[in-house]
Motif scaffolding. Structure first.
Motif, PDB file in Angstrom:
ATOM      1  N   LEU A 235      -0.117  -8.722   5.991  1.00  0.00           N
ATOM      2  CA  LEU A 235      -1.051 -10.148   4.566  1.00  0.00           C
ATOM      3  C   LEU A 235      -0.963 -11.336   4.969  1.00  0.00           C
ATOM      4  CD1 LEU A 235       0.905 -10.653   1.989  1.00  0.00           C
ATOM      5  CD2 LEU A 235       2.508 -10.859   3.144  1.00  0.00           C
ATOM      6  N   MET A 236      -1.989 -11.747   4.549  1.00  0.00           N
ATOM      7  CA  MET A 236      -2.740 -13.224   4.369  1.00  0.00           C
ATOM      8  C   MET A 236      -3.118 -13.332   5.764  1.00  0.00           C
ATOM      9  SD  MET A 236      -0.691 -15.710   2.237  1.00  0.00           S
ATOM     10  CE  MET A 236      -0.966 -16.721   2.891  1.00  0.00           C
ATOM     11  N   ASN A 237      -3.922 -12.078   6.440  1.00  0.00           N
ATOM     12  CA  ASN A 237      -4.896 -11.780   7.244  1.00  0.00           C
ATOM     13  C   ASN A 237      -3.919 -12.183   8.955  1.00  0.00           C
ATOM     14  OD1 ASN A 237      -6.928 -11.437   8.663  1.00  0.00           O
ATOM     15  ND2 ASN A 237      -7.180 -13.748   9.230  1.00  0.00           N
ATOM     16  N   ALA A 238      -2.202 -11.681   8.736  1.00  0.00           N
ATOM     17  CA  ALA A 238      -1.744 -11.089  10.155  1.00  0.00           C
ATOM     18  C   ALA A 238      -0.672 -10.206   9.956  1.00  0.00           C
ATOM     19  CB  ALA A 238      -0.453 -12.732   9.330  1.00  0.00           C
ATOM     20  N   GLU A 239      -0.613  -9.723  10.898  1.00  0.00           N
ATOM     21  CA  GLU A 239       0.049  -8.253  11.299  1.00  0.00           C
ATOM     22  C   GLU A 239       1.157  -8.634  11.552  1.00  0.00           C
ATOM     23  OE1 GLU A 239      -2.953  -5.515  12.785  1.00  0.00           O
ATOM     24  OE2 GLU A 239      -3.858  -5.437  11.385  1.00  0.00           O
ATOM     25  N   HIS A 240       1.737  -7.109  10.018  1.00  0.00           N
ATOM     26  CA  HIS A 240       3.492  -7.165  11.020  1.00  0.00           C
ATOM     27  C   HIS A 240       4.041  -5.811  11.272  1.00  0.00           C
ATOM     28  CE1 HIS A 240       3.648 -11.767  10.258  1.00  0.00           C
ATOM     29  NE2 HIS A 240       3.058 -11.234   8.434  1.00  0.00           N
ATOM     30  N   GLU A 241       4.260  -5.395  12.306  1.00  0.00           N
ATOM     31  CA  GLU A 241       4.603  -4.020  12.787  1.00  0.00           C
ATOM     32  C   GLU A 241       5.692  -3.271  11.595  1.00  0.00           C
ATOM     33  OE1 GLU A 241       6.135  -1.135  16.369  1.00  0.00           O
ATOM     34  OE2 GLU A 241       5.806  -3.257  16.852  1.00  0.00           O
ATOM     35  N   MET A 242       5.732  -2.062  11.446  1.00  0.00           N
ATOM     36  CA  MET A 242       6.975  -1.638   9.840  1.00  0.00           C
ATOM     37  C   MET A 242       6.998  -0.295  10.199  1.00  0.00           C
ATOM     38  SD  MET A 242       7.172  -2.113   5.595  1.00  0.00           S
ATOM     39  CE  MET A 242       7.191  -4.226   6.407  1.00  0.00           C
ATOM     40  N   THR A 243       8.578   0.069   9.784  1.00  0.00           N
ATOM     41  CA  THR A 243       8.366   1.397   9.394  1.00  0.00           C
ATOM     42  C   THR A 243       9.315   2.022   7.851  1.00  0.00           C
ATOM     43  OG1 THR A 243       9.047   1.522  12.014  1.00  0.00           O
ATOM     44  CG2 THR A 243      10.162   3.535  10.045  1.00  0.00           C
ATOM     45  N   VAL A 244       8.278   2.188   7.494  1.00  0.00           N
ATOM     46  CA  VAL A 244       8.386   2.601   5.674  1.00  0.00           C
ATOM     47  C   VAL A 244       9.133   4.223   5.609  1.00  0.00           C
ATOM     48  CG1 VAL A 244       7.091   2.988   3.644  1.00  0.00           C
ATOM     49  CG2 VAL A 244       6.792   1.048   5.425  1.00  0.00           C
ATOM     50  N   PRO A 245       9.940   4.022   5.050  1.00  0.00           N
ATOM     51  CA  PRO A 245      11.201   5.124   4.471  1.00  0.00           C
ATOM     52  C   PRO A 245      10.214   6.158   3.792  1.00  0.00           C
ATOM     53  CG  PRO A 245      12.358   3.230   4.043  1.00  0.00           C
ATOM     54  CD  PRO A 245      11.078   2.686   4.858  1.00  0.00           C
ATOM     55  N   VAL A 246       9.652   6.776   3.303  1.00  0.00           N
ATOM     56  CA  VAL A 246       8.739   7.503   2.569  1.00  0.00           C
ATOM     57  C   VAL A 246       9.807   8.650   1.485  1.00  0.00           C
ATOM     58  CG1 VAL A 246       6.830   8.339   1.167  1.00  0.00           C
ATOM     59  CG2 VAL A 246       6.848   6.774   2.998  1.00  0.00           C
ATOM     60  N   LYS A 247      10.197   9.797   1.201  1.00  0.00           N
ATOM     61  CA  LYS A 247      10.698  10.530   0.221  1.00  0.00           C
ATOM     62  C   LYS A 247       9.025  11.501  -0.215  1.00  0.00           C
ATOM     63  CE  LYS A 247      15.427   9.668  -0.772  1.00  0.00           C
ATOM     64  NZ  LYS A 247      16.238   9.434  -1.470  1.00  0.00           N
ATOM     65  N   VAL A 248       8.869  12.267   0.342  1.00  0.00           N
ATOM     66  CA  VAL A 248       7.731  13.528  -0.536  1.00  0.00           C
ATOM     67  C   VAL A 248       8.594  14.489  -0.987  1.00  0.00           C
ATOM     68  CG1 VAL A 248       5.859  14.042   0.487  1.00  0.00           C
ATOM     69  CG2 VAL A 248       6.666  12.258   1.707  1.00  0.00           C
TER      70      VAL A 248
END
Length: 208
Positions: free
Chosen positions: A141-154
């Motif tokens: 976001l805005m050229n800065a990276e951030h570590e993230m874990t996203v829960p996903v229902k499939v």
């Protein structure tokens, strides 16, 4: 006596052939379950919703997906691809508020894309039916990276998957400007929900 021996030989051969067939099918199943899987998400079949709490009410808005491709390797847990959102497409239905969002908060004319790049998946994707997964990666976001874990229902079907991801972006902690104004406090995070339909695509190496 000779007939009995011949019959036993035939039975042994039959059992041997059956065992070989079962082993072959098991091997094929393992290869299929361990093979890389890839899906392409087309923008018309995807929705990106955001919700921001304020002291008076909730603000709801949307963004548009530019492109999406997710690759996973069930054997190693590696993931690849990217979901790319058009930052300039953000809107909430209020022209003055949206103008301030783009010029002062997102600077979307300079940083035109918001990108999530997965690198690892946790959980088991069922070939049919529902699964709950954790997709780990980098959120730019805005050229800065951030570590993230996203829960996903499939929800997987024969020729497509329907996916829903819900997560929170702590934009103030990530360095974006606080949009609060006098007498109107705004939350320091925004809730995101992505709904999309993915169709099978030719897999690439998930580590790419």
């Amino acid at each position: 006596m000779l007939k009995q021996i011949t019959r036993r030989v035939k039975i042994a051969r039959l059992h041997g052939a059956r065992t070989a067939l079962l082993l072959s099918l098991a091997a094929c199943t393992l290869r299929l379950s361990a093979a890389e899987m890839a899906w392409t998400f087309e923008p018309p079949q995807c929705q990106v919703h955001w919700t921001l709490d304020t002291a008076l009410h909730q603000v709801h808005g949307t963004f548009r997906l530019k492109s999406g491709r997710i690759v996973v390797d069930p054997a190693s847990g590696k993931a690849g691809g990217a979901l790319i959102v058009d930052a300039t497409s953000g809107e909430s239905g209020n022209e003055s508020r949206d103008k301030r969002m783009h010029t002062s908060i997102l600077e979307s004319q300079k940083y035109t894309e918001i990108v999530f790049t997965p690198d690892r998946i946790e959980g088991t994707l069922a070939p049919q039916g529902s699964s709950t997964l954790q997709l780990h990666g980098r959120f730019r976001l805005m050229n800065a990276e951030h570590e993230m874990t996203v829960p996903v229902k499939v929800d997987a079907q024969a020729n497509q998957i329907a996916a829903v991801a819900k997560f929170t972006v702590p934009y103030i902690r990530w360095g974006l400007k606080n949009p609060s104004v006098l007498f109107l406090h705004v939350s320091d995070h925004v809730d995101i929900e992505i709904q999309g339909v993915g169709h099978p695509a030719a897999p690439l190496n998930a580590s790419r």
